[in-house]
Design an enzyme around this catalytic site. Structure first.
Site, PDB file in Angstrom:
ATOM      1  N   HIS A   1      -0.232  -6.979   1.055  1.00 16.69           N
ATOM      2  CA  HIS A   1       0.875  -7.822   0.601  1.00 16.69           C
ATOM      3  C   HIS A   1       1.593  -8.465   1.788  1.00 16.69           C
ATOM      4  O   HIS A   1       1.906  -9.643   1.776  1.00 16.69           O
ATOM      5  CB  HIS A   1       1.842  -7.009  -0.262  1.00 16.69           C
ATOM      6  CG  HIS A   1       1.353  -6.859  -1.669  1.00 16.69           C
ATOM      7  ND1 HIS A   1       0.398  -5.942  -2.010  1.00 16.69           N
ATOM      8  CD2 HIS A   1       1.657  -7.535  -2.804  1.00 16.69           C
ATOM      9  CE1 HIS A   1       0.147  -6.054  -3.311  1.00 16.69           C
ATOM     10  NE2 HIS A   1       0.893  -7.010  -3.813  1.00 16.69           N
TER      11      HIS A   1
ATOM     12  N   LYS B   1       2.994   1.337 -10.602  1.00 21.01           N
ATOM     13  CA  LYS B   1       3.889   2.252 -11.306  1.00 21.01           C
ATOM     14  C   LYS B   1       5.315   2.094 -10.811  1.00 21.01           C
ATOM     15  O   LYS B   1       5.546   1.637  -9.694  1.00 21.01           O
ATOM     16  CB  LYS B   1       3.411   3.705 -11.194  1.00 21.01           C
ATOM     17  CG  LYS B   1       3.629   4.329  -9.845  1.00 21.01           C
ATOM     18  CD  LYS B   1       3.504   5.853  -9.922  1.00 21.01           C
ATOM     19  CE  LYS B   1       3.690   6.446  -8.535  1.00 21.01           C
ATOM     20  NZ  LYS B   1       4.149   7.794  -8.485  1.00 21.01           N
TER      21      LYS B   1
HETATM   22  S1  SF4 Z   1       2.027  12.662 -10.525  1.00 25.16           S
HETATM   23 FE1  SF4 Z   1       3.337  13.544  -8.955  1.00 25.16          FE
HETATM   24  S2  SF4 Z   1       2.094  13.688  -7.160  1.00 25.16           S
HETATM   25 FE2  SF4 Z   1       1.091  12.269  -8.548  1.00 25.16          FE
HETATM   26  S3  SF4 Z   1       1.805  10.206  -8.007  1.00 25.16           S
HETATM   27 FE3  SF4 Z   1       3.172  10.999  -9.567  1.00 25.16          FE
HETATM   28  S4  SF4 Z   1       4.857  11.978  -8.452  1.00 25.16           S
HETATM   29 FE4  SF4 Z   1       3.169  11.710  -7.032  1.00 25.16          FE
END
Ligand code: SF4
Lengths: 292, 191
Positions: free
Chosen positions: B36, B103
């Protein structure tokens, strides 16, 4: 210490690829509880599939295999230096085998040497005990959820939080609100009321060693745990922050003494990919039983 | 459930609303922090990386060589997207991207760019490394591997029915903002 390395390799492998049963039960209960056909339900289904797949393939549940935190309780005479050396060796080998990701970066140079061994990596907390057996517990805690942890200093005028249990409740709920879905919720909170800035966080993480079903033996804290969990689940944040009934899977709180001048509330957030296991070792350091 | 197939046209994107679940099939390119920043600073893409009507996935996958010396993805969950907020709007504008997968959601500038140029933000299930790796059928190629290192390189994947939720649509709506506001109101009633 003949078999210690093999036992630790086994412990790391299982911790990274299998969700402990108590946490799995909590996830399944929440899946049932979500509205049929909702995004929350479909998210839980993906989480559940992921748990099954990781176990079946003996692969990491999440690619972020996190900070490596050992809790060792052993008899007087346990050689801590030797234990550390062997634990570091086991971490190196587990990283080579892919049970741990190359996950430890030199904070000054930015270099990741790919071993997961360095200052603070792995962390090992030793405790002595009068019993003969040695117990080793392990938590792998990812970065996304570590980033949404918080420490509050009471009183906090902005949140109208005083130095009492109601003030603690306010700041803990604020942490849940601030986190939204960013810590890969639904989460589990480990909280310490009191202590200093270091011990507060340390004790808050130790709360993750408690089983999900376990109830606090101190009645006020038991009530606070239940209250925060049910209030958080009214907020509608839901898994991943998509909305839904499950914002938290559980809350565990302890209290530690503090200085008259300080009143900290330290909150650690654990993601749904809650990786925690433990073993009891025989005298020859083979595994005698699994703790979770 | 809505199905999306790459290349994605603007009208399919405009028909999506926040809260829709989608399954994406086709080609996606990974891109995270280094890519990016590089593009933002005017860096050039190899000609094979065609992002027009395409998808960028915020992901640093774990990829190994299997016994037949083929690339194999062993873990591929989304990484936190907000770090790309300073750059994302410009990359949506300049490259004609139709969907971003990541995310945690993104900010206002990205939301504006989604509205202006016809793009959506798709939220993957964080931590679901194994399920998402299974939906990656094939590693088609990798670009800038030497220059950026494996997690930061541009990986080109064939995906089948890759699951995600629309949390920012092309009409200015963000599920993150909505849930933040509604949870604030409920929290205030319960303090
Ligand atoms: S599940 Fe837990 S360890 Fe995996 S990306 Fe999400 S916060 Fe990080």
């Amino acid at each position: 210490m003949a078999h210690l390395k093999e036992s630790l390799l086994e412990l790391i492998k299982r911790t990274s690829s299998e969700i402990p049963e108590d946490v799995h039960r909590a996830i399944l209960r929440s899946l049932e509880n979500e509205k049929k056909g909702s995004i929350a339900e479909s998210t839980f289904k993906i989480i559940e599939q992921n748990i099954e797949l990781a176990k079946q393939k003996t692969q990491p549940i999440c690619q972020d295999t996190g900070s490596i935190i050992f809790y060792v309780e052993g008899p007087i005479g346990l050689d801590q230096l030797e234990f550390r050396e062997i634990a570091e060796q086991a971490v190196r080998e587990s990283t080579q085998k892919g049970h741990l990701r190359q996950n430890s970066v030199d904070s000054l140079t930015g270099v990741n040497d790919g071993t997961n061994v360095g200052k603070g990596f792995p962390t090992i907390h030793f405790h002595q005990s009068r019993e003969k057996v040695t117990r080793v517990q392990l938590i792998l805690k990812g970065g996304g959820c570590e980033n949404v942890g918080a420490q509050y200093s009471l009183p906090n005028p902005k949140l109208k939080a005083n130095r009492d249990l109601d003030g603690c409740r306010k700041v803990i709920l604020d942490a849940v609100y601030q986190a939204q879905g960013k810590g890969c919720g639904p989460g589990i909170l480990g909280v310490c009321i009191g202590g200093d800035r270091t011990t507060g966080y340390e004790f808050s993480k130790e709360q993750f060693l408690r089983k999900m079903e376990d109830r606090n033996s101190i009645e006020e804290l038991n009530q606070l745990e239940q209250d925060i969990c049910s209030t958080a689940n009214k907020l509608g944040i839901g898994p991943m922050g998509f909305g839904g009934k499950t914002t938290l899977l559980g809350v565990k709180i302890c209290a530690a003494n503090r200085l008259p001048a300080s009143f900290f509330v330290s909150i650690s957030y654990m993601c749904w990919a809650f990786r925690r296991q433990g073993v009891s070792l025989n005298e020859d350091r083979t595994i005698s039983s699994w703790l979770y | 459930m809505q199905s999306l197939t790459t290349p994605i046209d603007e009208s399919s994107i405009r028909s999506l609303k926040v809260g829709d679940t989608v399954e994406l099939t086709g080609i996606i390119f990974t891109g995270r922090d280094v890519v990016h920043k590089y593009l933002h600073e005017g860096g050039k893409l190899p000609p094979e990386v065609n992002l027009k009507n395409g998808v960028i996935y915020h992901c640093g996958p774990v990829v190994i060589r299997d016994e037949n010396d083929q690339w194999k993805v062993t873990a591929a969950g989304p990484t936190t997207s907000i770090r790309e907020e300073p750059y994302q709007w410009q990359i949506i504008r300049d490259f004609g991207i139709r969907a971003i997968i990541g995310k945690g959601g993104m900010g206002n500038r990205t939301l504006q760019a989604c509205r202006e140029y016809g793009c959506v933000y798709l939220h993957g299930v964080g931590g679901a490394a194994q399920v998402l790796a299974e939906r990656i059928e094939k590693v088609r190629n990798v670009y800038m591997l030497e220059q950026f290192g494996s997690p930061e390189a541009i990986w080109e994947f064939d995906v089948i029915r890759f699951p995600a939720v629309v949390t920012m649509d092309s009409h200015g709506n963000s599920l993150h903002d909505e849930i933040q506001a509604s949870s604030r109101a409920i929290l205030d009633q319960n303090l």
